[in-house]
Design an enzyme around this catalytic site. Structure first.
Site, PDB file in Angstrom:
ATOM      1  N   ARG A 132       0.820  -1.214   0.000  1.00 18.64           N
ATOM      2  CA  ARG A 132       0.000   0.000   0.000  1.00 18.64           C
ATOM      3  C   ARG A 132       0.852   1.262   0.000  1.00 18.64           C
ATOM      4  O   ARG A 132       0.410   2.319  -0.470  1.00 18.64           O
ATOM      5  CB  ARG A 132      -0.984  -0.029   1.178  1.00 18.64           C
ATOM      6  CG  ARG A 132      -2.061  -1.098   0.992  1.00 18.64           C
ATOM      7  CD  ARG A 132      -2.970  -1.210   2.194  1.00 18.64           C
ATOM      8  NE  ARG A 132      -2.288  -1.650   3.392  1.00 18.64           N
ATOM      9  CZ  ARG A 132      -2.023  -2.921   3.712  1.00 18.64           C
ATOM     10  NH1 ARG A 132      -2.391  -3.886   2.896  1.00 18.64           N
ATOM     11  NH2 ARG A 132      -1.390  -3.231   4.824  1.00 18.64           N
ATOM     12  N   GLU A 187       4.937 -10.082  14.267  1.00 18.69           N
ATOM     13  CA  GLU A 187       4.328 -10.606  15.485  1.00 18.69           C
ATOM     14  C   GLU A 187       4.569 -12.118  15.575  1.00 18.69           C
ATOM     15  O   GLU A 187       4.861 -12.659  16.621  1.00 18.69           O
ATOM     16  CB  GLU A 187       2.835 -10.295  15.455  1.00 18.69           C
ATOM     17  CG  GLU A 187       2.281 -10.093  16.828  1.00 18.69           C
ATOM     18  CD  GLU A 187       0.901  -9.484  16.764  1.00 18.69           C
ATOM     19  OE1 GLU A 187       0.549  -8.911  15.708  1.00 18.69           O
ATOM     20  OE2 GLU A 187       0.173  -9.618  17.756  1.00 18.69           O
TER      21      GLU A 187
END
Ligand code: AMP
Length: 180
Positions: free
Chosen positions: A68, A105
């Site tokens: 993006r 993560e």
């Protein structure tokens, strides 16, 4: 830019973000900025806001983080007539690269930029859509410098302040149009 203008810009983004729960995995609220990108007038206002923040002569090239970030980088670069450099996921760039691996993560990821992407000392504005934990940005800013660029700024449309990505980027010139 005045405080009022900054607030108007933040509100314009806030109205065009969709929260998607449990995407791409359970427990994550994904901030989907597609409605902002799809709104021509709002998108242009946001891009102009980024250009205003740095000034039209404030940077020599824009680096966008896959995927993006590419959308934002290309628009900012076009607005002032400078070039755009893609920072890509591993294995996508065809020539010699500089790589950085960083913690996600869960697990690790690798970002790459062409080794000859920047002229030494070129002033680079790095852009992405969302700042979360700051790992992606930290890796990218290091990559740009290793490839010879001089990072003059890092801009995101949306900062997830509670994840404290800014702490990880201490000393870096971080600019967020909206923080939640
Ligand atoms: P981080 O490295 O944790 O700062 O994550 C930033 C990168 O992951 C950016 O390229 C974002 O596009 C993406 N990202 C992380 N968390 C989110 C989220 N909650 N919503 C949308 N994008 C996210």
């Amino acid at each position: 830019m005045s405080d009022d203008e900054s607030e108007a810009l933040a509100a314009l983004i806030a109205k065009r973000v969709l929260d998607v729960s449990d995407f791409p995995q359970a427990g994550v609220v994904f901030k989907d900025l597609s409605p902002l990108f799809a709104d021509g007038s709002a998108f242009r206002t946001v891009i102009d806001g980024i250009v205003d923040h740095y000034g039209r002569d404030g940077f020599d090239v824009v680096a966008g983080i896959e995927a993006r970030g590419f959308v934002i980088a290309a628009a900012v670069a076009y607005a002032v007539g400078v070039g755009v450099v893609p920072v890509r996921k591993a294995g996508k760039l065809p020539r010699q690269v500089v790589s950085a691996s960083y913690e996600l993560e869960y697990g690790q990821a690798v970002l790459e930029v062409h080794a000859d992407a920047f002229v030494a000392g070129q002033r680079v504005l790095v852009v992405d859509d969302v700042l979360a934990t700051g790992g992606t940005a930290e890796a990218t800013l290091g990559l740009v410098e290793r490839a010879g660029g001089d990072v003059i700024g890092f801009t995101v449309l949306l900062e997830l302040a509670f994840l404290e990505g800014r702490k990880r980027l201490a000393g870096r010139p971080v600019h967020a149009l909206l923080a939640v």
